[in-house]
Write a protein that holds these residues in place. Structure first.
Motif, PDB file in Angstrom:
ATOM      1  N   ASN A 263       0.833  -1.214   0.000  1.00 58.22           N
ATOM      2  CA  ASN A 263       0.000   0.000   0.000  1.00 58.22           C
ATOM      3  C   ASN A 263       0.865   1.261   0.000  1.00 58.22           C
ATOM      4  N   TYR A 264       1.911   1.245   0.801  1.00 63.32           N
ATOM      5  CA  TYR A 264       2.783   2.409   0.906  1.00 63.32           C
ATOM      6  C   TYR A 264       3.507   2.681  -0.419  1.00 63.32           C
ATOM      7  N   ILE A 265       4.120   1.632  -0.974  1.00 60.02           N
ATOM      8  CA  ILE A 265       4.907   1.809  -2.203  1.00 60.02           C
ATOM      9  C   ILE A 265       4.003   2.094  -3.394  1.00 60.02           C
ATOM     10  N   GLU A 266       2.853   1.469  -3.428  1.00 60.61           N
ATOM     11  CA  GLU A 266       1.912   1.696  -4.529  1.00 60.61           C
ATOM     12  C   GLU A 266       1.446   3.155  -4.554  1.00 60.61           C
ATOM     13  N   ASP A 267       1.229   3.730  -3.391  1.00 57.20           N
ATOM     14  CA  ASP A 267       0.853   5.149  -3.319  1.00 57.20           C
ATOM     15  C   ASP A 267       1.969   6.042  -3.866  1.00 57.20           C
ATOM     16  N   LEU A 268       3.215   5.690  -3.565  1.00 53.28           N
ATOM     17  CA  LEU A 268       4.340   6.447  -4.096  1.00 53.28           C
ATOM     18  C   LEU A 268       4.400   6.356  -5.619  1.00 53.28           C
TER      19      LEU A 268
END
Length: 376
Positions: A263-268
């Motif tokens: 979720n964190y990396i996908e948002d980036l």
């Protein structure tokens, strides 16, 4: 100078907890795992415990995991074993595979007189499963299909369920280079009928120079390296005890945090895509790398609307680490074989950069890169 690391598909920063495990093992497990005395038995026990834990993550047995020096050796071990031990006379692969597969297939084709066929891919790098079925249908030649789960340059997902079904239907063995998937996506090898997969620890915040090959139970293994009986006879060479323990720790951390890291990396990645559009409306994305449902959340392959042979160098001088293709081709003056295969010449001649992210990447770093690109 500020530095930004966006080349995580090449290698990742080692997790601090992993470094601690490796450091501790260097002090405590200095015995040779093949020695019968207590120091050897302690090291052997540590290796086998790590093997069992790794196997459990993928719903397989410990005897199906063979430790190697990384993904390339694991691919080589599987491909050579298929031909020399399992009677494979034909390999079906694609022209956008990692060179660990492509170059090995080319070598085996020349030295062992096997057939290598290539399944078609479209302009987005998607495997044509209808063509795969055509290649396999009606053939009585023992065949191995080798297609990577996530392409290391453009991030495309393989339709692994469909490919597995086609292989099973046509009695073909199925090998997948899963290096970019391990530690980033759930992989259940009991549910998904893949016969052989590989992993490399440094792709999921573990140490370099260690990985593993998975051989589905029932397939014998003929070693490439001779001179000992390590790894259940599958790979001669004293086990890299400290790195194996580090790999197990890195994998355990990664799998424990799969959803939150994703979720964190996908948002980036989403943010980076949107900000790149503010740099130029003419920026394009290679393969399916901008499609969040059809590509890895860690990889974005960007095609700029011009040719600039100095762009990689300029980014490096600005402290920004990225890649123009697979890191395994560094030092080569050849362009990406993946982009050459899927793009028209006019687009392949433009400058493309692979940006790849990790849990350590920050939004501030993304902004730094965008600001620099705008100045260019």
């Amino acid at each position: 100078m500020k530095t930004v690391y966006l080349d995580n598909a090449a290698t990742t920063q080692i997790d601090e907890e992993v470094i601690e495990v490796i450091h501790s093992s260097m002090k405590e497990n200095f015995g040779n795992p093949s020695s019968i005395h207590q120091f050897g038995r302690k090291a052997k026990s540590a290796v086998e415990t790590a093997r069992k834990k790794i196997a459990k993550h993928f719903n397989v047995t410990a005897s199906e995991i063979v430790f190697t020096a990384g993904g390339t050796e694991a691919d080589n071990l599987i491909l050579h074993n298929a031909v020399l031990n399992l009677g494979v006379k034909r390999i079906v692969t694609s022209k956008i595979e990692h060179h660990a597969v492509l170059h090995t297939c080319n070598h085996i084709e020349k030295t062992h007189n096997i057939i290598v066929d290539y399944v078609n891919v479209d302009e987005f790098g998607t495997i044509n499963t209808d063509h795969l079925e055509e290649l396999l249908s009606g053939s009585d030649t023992k065949t191995l299909v080798s297609l990577m789960l996530i392409n290391n340059e453009i991030g495309n997902f393989l339709d692994v369920e469909k490919v597995s079904t086609i292989c099973k239907k046509n009695n073909a063995l199925f090998h997948s280079d899963t290096v970019q998937a391990m530690g980033h996506y759930p992989v259940d090898l009991h549910e998904t009928p893949i016969d052989f997969v590989v992993a490399s620890a440094h792709k999921f915040h573990g140490p370099k120079g260690v990985g593993f090959a998975y051989f589905k139970k029932g397939f014998g293994i003929l070693p490439m390296l001779h001179g000992g009986d390590q790894e259940m006879g599958a790979r001669s060479s004293t086990e890299n005890v400290h790195s194996i323990l580090g790999m197990e720790k890195a994998l355990s951390i990664a799998i424990s945090n799969l959803e939150s890291d994703k979720n964190y990396i996908e948002d980036l990645k989403k943010y980076f895509i949107s900000e790149l559009k503010s740099v130029s409306d003419d920026i394009q994305f290679n393969g399916l790398s901008s499609n969040l449902n059809k590509s890895s959340y860690t990889i974005l392959n960007v095609r700029f609307p011009y040719a600039n042979d100095m762009l990689l160098f300029s980014l490096d001088m600005a402290g920004i680490a990225v890649s123009g293709g697979s890191a395994c081709q560094s030092g080569s003056n050849k362009g990406s074989h993946v982009l050459t295969e899927i793009l028209k010449t006019i687009d392949a001649d433009k400058t493309s950069i692979r940006f790849s992210f990790s849990k350590y990447t920050t939004k501030q770093e993304i902004n730094f890169v965008i600001d620099y690109l705008k100045r260019l």
